[in-house]
Design an enzyme around this catalytic site. Structure first.
Site, short mmCIF file in Angstrom:
data_model
loop_
_atom_site.label_atom_id
_atom_site.label_comp_id
_atom_site.label_asym_id
_atom_site.label_seq_id
_atom_site.Cartn_x
_atom_site.Cartn_y
_atom_site.Cartn_z
N GLU A 199 0.81 -1.23 0.00
CA GLU A 199 0.00 0.00 0.00
C GLU A 199 0.84 1.27 0.00
O GLU A 199 0.52 2.23 -0.69
CB GLU A 199 -0.94 0.03 1.22
CG GLU A 199 -2.12 -0.91 1.13
CD GLU A 199 -1.78 -2.35 1.48
OE1 GLU A 199 -0.64 -2.61 1.91
OE2 GLU A 199 -2.66 -3.21 1.33
N HIS A 250 -8.90 -5.43 11.55
CA HIS A 250 -9.67 -5.28 10.32
C HIS A 250 -11.01 -4.59 10.54
O HIS A 250 -11.88 -4.65 9.68
CB HIS A 250 -9.91 -6.65 9.67
CG HIS A 250 -8.69 -7.24 9.05
ND1 HIS A 250 -7.66 -7.74 9.80
CD2 HIS A 250 -8.32 -7.41 7.77
CE1 HIS A 250 -6.72 -8.21 8.99
NE2 HIS A 250 -7.10 -8.02 7.76
#
Lengths: 329, 459
Positions: free
Chosen positions: B193, B262
């Protein structure tokens, strides 16, 4: 200055040598003046001088073509001057004035020029590396044949995002030249204390990126290496790594007491390896210029730098309304 | 001409220092760059270099002098041929700086331009004309359609992210786009990322219009330096020259049973950053209309989606080019007793709560902010001035939440209209647990919203 190999037998033309001399001298005098203005309190915050490293950008700019892009770290004054940005605008940005290239809102580390394809001036170590690959991504997307010079230091060469970028740049064959300006110190940490393997030009091998090392105190060698890298990139072979061995004479920033290296080490580099003295020697020995010719250039440069300094003092501080502008396009 | 050498400032904060040692004496020639003195600051001993060339005419401040103010002349350089005696005489003690550095503008500037109109006017205009044909569509389909339409409209728009191409999207948002637009414009990335966000930002600075899909916004934390320091700040730092038209999108907030790493809502994080725009849609129509606006925007936009909402169906106007402007809230339900303000998945609980409240005779007005930067304050304030009570609802944590900010704004702009303190319903102040019962407890619920609404209406 001690003679260096090949110093006397350059085939480089008089005009070229003179232009390198001028451009490197402009950077040095500009930076010395910036240091002085910092000392007078006219420049604030962080100020990272490029003195000693001049041959790196001047050599690589000589290898670039119109439209090629460049991006670098916070030690960026030299890059801006070398790609033709106005010394007045750069100096006035350092003093935080309206006439600065970022209207006084960026400062030493954050300047840009769309016209000169200079994409900053970035204050976070290593951040400019993926950004540079992104510039190359855009060029490849548009198919315009341009290349990008993404400059970073030996300190940034240990950043994780650099290796993420190497991977994608190689995978997507992006036309980017990763220029590692190895001045041997990451702030105050000598390379041997921060870096497991010193040969930074080999850092791309795991990704299939070719690299080479070049003497960054020799502008002609830098230019030759740059031309080779540009040719490889423009041919569509993907990225290329140039590790340019250089040396910064001044501290990391203005408030660096330089206790991590000896005065003798710095003096030795200045005396024996100085890039400007090298070109000066080539000019004199090759009978391309007389001492008087060079003195005249020195005078011109001094005038340019003094004009920039005057402008940077006279230009007003930005209007208070500027606080609220340029947040959104 | 003689040049004065001034006591230098050798750090951003230095005001005075000790002239520890002269390395030159009167009559010595100096070259620019030569170290001529050592100066002691409160932090360290620094070497001081000459800038100009010349001969040291006079030393004005003797070695060992302490408390020498910055900008005091400490020596005089004379040029070739100039007489040393032409230099001014030494001063006995260090004098105060002759030319102090310009002081920063002291004039206080008014806080952010949130002028406080007494009676704000909410923009209640409809998002599409009355009589527009509608079609039923999931949020997932709406997002895909928005990207496909904008990619058709503008060649510079491309989509980049993990599994957006051959896999057809980890959550199938990009289904079919690779076939439609090819691998030049739908780009699968490695799982890096930080790197690909930086590459996308660089390409936006060079004129492309990337859409970066984060598989979830949890992973965007790896890239947050590029989002904030590079994308959001460059326009300002460049004095308006270098913009960054880019959309960062992907699911945000808790999904189900994926635990702490998450399950996080980043609404308040990104909403704090000047230079970013932040969108968090609830319905499919808003997802489509706002994503199209985001892709056309010249600024970096954070587009926060929600995995649980992807499969929900809504009515979407069947128009060829349908967009929704940023900064315009939507009133989902008009009411008179209490204002409920939410956004994103929070709307789900809020609308549910409004139904329950209606069954108990409490009329709730429900506002969906839709965009968190800019925020449509006027619609909220106008509603609070009508109902005199407000409850905010969001999934994120309570500290420094969007609800906190709204509460403060309501207090500033509508204090006299409030009949009860504003209550912020939020997720609990804990990392998201895995166990089903604990996870349920950690999330905001419609029952909590109902209880808060009853509390502010004193029922």
């Amino acid at each position: 200055m001690a003679a260096r190999k090949g110093a006397a037998k350059s085939n480089t033309s008089r005009e070229e040598l003179l232009s390198y001399y001028r451009e490197m001298l402009l950077i040095r005098r500009f930076e010395e003046k910036a240091g002085q203005l910092y000392g007078m309190g006219l420049i604030g915050g962080f100020c990272h001088l490029y003195i000693g490293q001049e041959a790196v950008v001047v050599g690589l700019e000589a290898a670039a073509e119109e439209g090629d892009k460049r991006i670098t770290s916070y030690r960026d004054h030299g890059h801006m001057l070398a790609c033709g940005m106005d010394p007045k605008g750069v100096m006035a940005e350092l003093t935080g004035r309206e006439g600065g290239l970022s209207k006084g809102k960026g400062g030493s580390m954050h300047m840009f020029s769309k016209e000169k394809h200079f994409y900053g001036g970035h204050g976070i170590v290593g951040a400019q590396v993926p950004l540079g690959a992104g510039l190359a991504f855009a060029d490849k997307y548009k198919g315009n044949g341009r290349v990008t010079f993404a400059y970073f230091g030996d300190g940034a060469a240990n950043q994780g995002q650099v290796y993420e970028t190497f991977n994608m740049a190689a995978l997507w064959k992006l036309p980017v030249i990763f220029v590692i300006e190895n001045n041997q110190y990451a702030m105050g940490t000598a390379q041997k204390r921060s870096t497991s393997t010193p040969e930074l030009h080999t850092r791309g091998l795991a990704f299939g990126i070719a690299g080479e090392t070049v003497d960054g105190m020799d502008v002609l060698a830098v230019k030759a290496a740059g031309e080779k890298a540009v040719a490889a990139c423009r041919a569509g072979n993907g990225p290329y790594i140039l590790e340019v061995m250089t040396y910064r004479y001044r501290g990391h920033s203005m408030s660096d007491p330089a206790k991590y290296r000896t005065r003798e080490e710095v003096q030795k580099m200045r005396d024996e390896r100085d890039a400007i003295e090298h070109v000066r020697e080539l000019l004199i020995q090759g009978k391309h210029a007389t001492e008087d010719d060079l003195k005249a250039i020195d005078k011109d440069i001094k005038a340019i730098v003094n004009e920039a300094a005057e402008f940077s003092k006279e230009s007003p501080e930005p209007a208070l309304s500027e606080l609220w502008t340029d947040i959104y396009a | 001409m003689a040049t004065e050498i001034l006591m230098p400032a050798l750090s951003p904060t230095m005001e005075e220092g000790k002239l520890a040692k002269w390395l030159v004496k009167e009559g010595d020639k100096v070259t620019s760059g030569q170290i001529i003195a050592e100066i002691e600051t409160d932090k360290a001993t620094m070497e001081f270099e000459a800038v100009d060339e010349g001969t040291v005419g006079r030393i004005l401040v003797a070695e060992g002098a302490e408390g020498v103010k910055v900008n005091t002349p400490i020596a005089v350089l004379v040029e070739e041929g100039e007489s040393v005696s032409a230099a001014p005489a030494p001063v006995a003690t260090p004098v105060a700086a002759a030319a102090p550095a310009p002081t920063p503008a002291a004039a206080p500037v008014a806080a952010a331009p949130v002028a406080a109109p007494a009676a704000p006017v909410a923009d209640g205009s409809p998002d599409w004309p009355a009589g527009t044909p509608m079609k039923t569509m999931t949020v997932r389909e709406a997002l895909r359609e928005a990207m496909a339409e904008e990619m058709t409209r503008d060649e510079d728009v491309y989509l980049m992210g993990e599994e957006v191409g051959e896999y057809q999207g980890a959550y199938k948002i990009s289904q079919g786009l690779l076939d439609q637009f090819g691998d030049k414009r739908v780009i699968d990335t490695p799982i890096t990322e930080h790197g690909f966000a930086g590459i996308a930002v660089g390409s936006a600075m060079a004129g492309l219009r990337p859409i970066v899909e984060f598989m979830t916004f949890n992973f965007a934390m790896q890239a947050i330096d590029q989002i904030i320091n590079s994308a959001a700040k460059t326009l300002y730092m460049s004095g308006g020259q270098m913009g960054c038209p880019i959309v960062f999108r992907g699911p945000n907030g808790a999904a189900a049973r994926v635990a702490a790493q998450h399950s996080q809502d980043y609404a308040a994080w990104y909403a704090q950053i000047p230079g970013l725009k932040v969108v968090m849609p609830y319905s499919a129509a808003d997802a489509k209309g706002l994503l199209k606006t985001a892709i056309r925007d010249a600024n970096p936009v954070i587009f926060l989606e929600n995995e649980i909402l992807y499969g929900r169906s809504f009515e979407v106007p069947d128009l060829p080019d349908f967009t929704i402007p940023f900064g315009k809230a939507r009133v989902w339900r008009e009411g008179t007793d209490v204002t409920l303000v939410s956004f994103g998945i929070g709307m789900s609980h809020t609308l549910d709560a409004a139904d329950k409240l209606a069954a108990e005779g409490i009329s709730a007005e429900v506002i969906d902010l839709r965009t968190l930067r800019p925020i449509d304050y006027d619609t909220v304030i106008a509603s609070v001035m009508k109902t005199n009570r407000c409850v905010t609802v969001e999934e994120g944590w309570p500290v420094a939440s969007i609800g906190n900010h709204l509460s403060a704004t309501i207090m500033e702009r509508a204090f006299d209209w409030l009949d009860a303190p504003v209550i912020n319903c939020t997720g609990k102040d804990v990392p998201m647990p895995y166990a089903a019962n604990l996870e349920k407890l950690a999330l905001v619920t419609s029952d909590e919203v109902v209880a808060a609404a009853k509390k502010v209406t004193y029922r």
